[in-house]
Motif scaffolding. Structure first.
Motif, PDB file in Angstrom:
ATOM      1  N   LEU A  58       0.754  -1.248   0.000  1.00  0.00           N
ATOM      2  CA  LEU A  58       0.000   0.000   0.000  1.00  0.00           C
ATOM      3  C   LEU A  58       0.786   1.302   0.000  1.00  0.00           C
ATOM      4  CD1 LEU A  58      -2.889  -1.016   2.430  1.00  0.00           C
ATOM      5  CD2 LEU A  58      -2.830  -1.082  -0.075  1.00  0.00           C
ATOM      6  N   PRO A  59       2.109   1.314   0.213  1.00  0.00           N
ATOM      7  CA  PRO A  59       2.800   2.606   0.139  1.00  0.00           C
ATOM      8  C   PRO A  59       2.569   3.288  -1.206  1.00  0.00           C
ATOM      9  CG  PRO A  59       4.240   0.975   1.117  1.00  0.00           C
ATOM     10  CD  PRO A  59       3.028   0.241   0.611  1.00  0.00           C
ATOM     11  N   LEU A  66      10.439   3.363   2.156  1.00  0.00           N
ATOM     12  CA  LEU A  66       9.365   2.379   2.087  1.00  0.00           C
ATOM     13  C   LEU A  66       9.234   1.608   3.384  1.00  0.00           C
ATOM     14  CD1 LEU A  66       9.855   0.946  -1.522  1.00  0.00           C
ATOM     15  CD2 LEU A  66       7.981   2.385  -0.701  1.00  0.00           C
ATOM     16  N   THR A  67      10.357   1.341   4.047  1.00  0.00           N
ATOM     17  CA  THR A  67      10.294   0.605   5.313  1.00  0.00           C
ATOM     18  C   THR A  67       9.478   1.375   6.334  1.00  0.00           C
ATOM     19  OG1 THR A  67      12.441  -0.422   4.888  1.00  0.00           O
ATOM     20  CG2 THR A  67      11.653  -0.424   7.155  1.00  0.00           C
ATOM     21  N   ASN A  68       9.709   2.672   6.431  1.00  0.00           N
ATOM     22  CA  ASN A  68       8.928   3.491   7.357  1.00  0.00           C
ATOM     23  C   ASN A  68       7.439   3.434   7.017  1.00  0.00           C
ATOM     24  OD1 ASN A  68      11.309   4.217   8.535  1.00  0.00           O
ATOM     25  ND2 ASN A  68      11.213   6.388   7.958  1.00  0.00           N
ATOM     26  N   GLN A  69       7.133   3.534   5.729  1.00  0.00           N
ATOM     27  CA  GLN A  69       5.723   3.540   5.323  1.00  0.00           C
ATOM     28  C   GLN A  69       5.028   2.231   5.686  1.00  0.00           C
ATOM     29  OE1 GLN A  69       4.701   5.299   1.439  1.00  0.00           O
ATOM     30  NE2 GLN A  69       6.905   5.575   1.147  1.00  0.00           N
ATOM     31  N   ILE A  70       5.725   1.112   5.507  1.00  0.00           N
ATOM     32  CA  ILE A  70       5.125  -0.179   5.856  1.00  0.00           C
ATOM     33  C   ILE A  70       5.007  -0.314   7.364  1.00  0.00           C
ATOM     34  CG2 ILE A  70       5.482  -2.684   5.767  1.00  0.00           C
ATOM     35  CD1 ILE A  70       6.984  -2.128   3.068  1.00  0.00           C
ATOM     36  N   ASP A  71       6.085  -0.012   8.093  1.00  0.00           N
ATOM     37  CA  ASP A  71       6.046  -0.115   9.552  1.00  0.00           C
ATOM     38  C   ASP A  71       4.943   0.748  10.141  1.00  0.00           C
ATOM     39  OD1 ASP A  71       8.172  -1.881   9.639  1.00  0.00           O
ATOM     40  OD2 ASP A  71       9.680  -0.335  10.045  1.00  0.00           O
ATOM     41  N   ASN A  72       4.786   1.955   9.636  1.00  0.00           N
ATOM     42  CA  ASN A  72       3.781   2.863  10.188  1.00  0.00           C
ATOM     43  C   ASN A  72       2.369   2.362   9.928  1.00  0.00           C
ATOM     44  OD1 ASN A  72       5.746   4.556  11.176  1.00  0.00           O
ATOM     45  ND2 ASN A  72       5.667   5.975   9.440  1.00  0.00           N
ATOM     46  N   ARG A  73       2.139   1.750   8.779  1.00  0.00           N
ATOM     47  CA  ARG A  73       0.816   1.175   8.512  1.00  0.00           C
ATOM     48  C   ARG A  73       0.541  -0.022   9.419  1.00  0.00           C
ATOM     49  NH1 ARG A  73       2.167   3.701   3.741  1.00  0.00           N
ATOM     50  NH2 ARG A  73       0.430   4.506   2.475  1.00  0.00           N
ATOM     51  N   LEU A  74       1.562  -0.862   9.625  1.00  0.00           N
ATOM     52  CA  LEU A  74       1.396  -1.989  10.542  1.00  0.00           C
ATOM     53  C   LEU A  74       1.027  -1.504  11.937  1.00  0.00           C
ATOM     54  CD1 LEU A  74       4.536  -4.175   9.655  1.00  0.00           C
ATOM     55  CD2 LEU A  74       2.188  -4.534   8.890  1.00  0.00           C
ATOM     56  N   ARG A  75       1.761  -0.549  12.435  1.00  0.00           N
ATOM     57  CA  ARG A  75       1.544  -0.058  13.800  1.00  0.00           C
ATOM     58  C   ARG A  75       0.189   0.638  13.924  1.00  0.00           C
ATOM     59  NH1 ARG A  75       6.546   3.541  15.065  1.00  0.00           N
ATOM     60  NH2 ARG A  75       5.839   3.358  17.240  1.00  0.00           N
TER      61      ARG A  75
END
Length: 357
Positions: A58-59, A66-75
């Motif tokens: 979804l980023p 991209l890692t931040n974008q994925i981690d932030n969506r997970l959290r």
């Protein structure tokens, strides 16, 4: 299905279709069209419609981390879970969804250390709506939970055919847990079985791949999980090479737990699934018999931590199995003895399990 464990309460839209994901995380999409997921006024992202979706798809800002974008969506998703335990599925309550209509769009490119501050107002609103803490998880446990959930989705038994280079045969693979895979290839021309073992990368990708090498030999199978139902790839043996395709052999409708693994070198593959009523269904694939690896269906129950299953003709049975659903995530294992009446033998079991929802 949408999964970081199953996510209930996501709004989705795809061309003329729209709705909200249910308890199993399921959604509908128009083939060939994009699908957008959101919670109230917060858009999680848009991606091409497909069978299986999760936050890695979804980023939208490919120029940022991209890692931040994925981690932030997970959290973010795990924070909104109504009971604070994503291991049993993520449920976004109707009360929170109502409040979310007034939320501002979240900047998912935010540095992870700053996400708590960025979500402070949303978290307080969710707490007020549900009366529960809605704690924001740290990056490490959020990633670990997501990884277990996705690998559990891909776990199972896959069967199919390989061909090319004047060779043809069938291949049976069992995928279990992150970075573990076993395979058996049967050559129809010379009627020989070859055993393979290998691994997948420890890091997740949109189409996870694997490589399995022949035990005691140099032949290889390399493949990709196109989705949780299909594996495609290539094989090589000596100077010959070709392609293969394998499809999932068994999946019940609404599994809560999945147990998948092998009893190598005994050549039995096991895939069991447990539903919300503790009914157990699945298959045993016996690769010793006639070289055809046909799955045999089993069914039974889980009572407490005691698991028992049998086939209709009693060719296979587990009567003393133990599977503790209360064990820590990532440590659940089916132990016991599988009775193989076809060969009058008892096979010790130590087969990993995982929670899907």
């Amino acid at each position: 299905m949408f999964r970081d464990s199953n996510v209930e309460g996501l709004s989705y839209s795809s061309a003329g279709l729209s709705g909200t994901t249910g308890a199993n995380g399921r959604y509908q999409y128009v083939v060939g069209q994009p699908i957008t997921f959101s919670i109230g006024a917060v858009t999680l992202g848009t991606a091409p419609g497909q069978l299986f979706m999760h936050p890695m798809y979804l980023p939208t800002d490919l120029g940022s981390n991209l890692t931040n974008q994925i981690d932030n969506r997970l959290r973010f998703l795990q924070m909104l879970d109504s009971d604070g335990n994503p291991e049993n599925g993520i449920q976004i309550s109707q009360a929170v969804r109502d409040r979310a209509q007034n939320w501002s769009q979240v900047d998912f490119t935010t540095a992870p250390a700053d996400l708590a501050t960025a979500l402070a107002t949303i978290r307080a609103d969710a707490q007020s709506a549900d009366g529960t803490p809605h704690d924001l998880p740290d990056v490490t446990p959020a990633r670990a939970h997501f990884g277990r959930s996705v690998w559990c989705t891909y776990s199972g038994v896959y069967r199919g055919n390989y061909s090319g280079g004047g060779e043809n045969g069938y291949v049976a693979l069992v995928s279990f847990g992150p970075s573990l895979i076993h395979a058996v290839a049967y050559d129809r021309s010379d009627r020989t079985l070859s055993l393979f073992e290998g691994s997948t990368p420890s890091a997740l990708s949109l189409t996870p791949d694997f490589q399995a090498t022949e035990i005691g030999g140099a032949a290889q199978f390399s493949g990709d999980y196109d989705n949780p139902l299909i594996i495609t790839g290539t094989w090589s043996a000596g100077g010959a090479s070709g392609a293969f395709l394998a499809s999932r052999s068994y999946s019940s409708d609404l599994p809560v737990y999945r147990i998948a693994g092998s009893t190598f070198p005994t050549l039995l593959l096991v895939n069991l699934e447990i539903d919300a009523n503790n009914q157990v269904t699945g298959i045993v694939v016996d690769l010793d018999v006639a070289g055809n690896g046909q799955p045999v269906q089993v069914s039974g129950t889980l009572v407490g931590s005691s698991l028992s299953v049998t086939t209709a003709d009693n060719s296979f049975s587990i009567t003393n199995g133990t599977f503790d659903t209360s064990a820590a995530p990532g440590t659940q294992v089916l132990t016991g003895t599988l009775r193989d009446n076809r060969h009058a033998r008892d096979v010790s079991l130590s087969v990993p399990g995982c929670r899907l929802n």
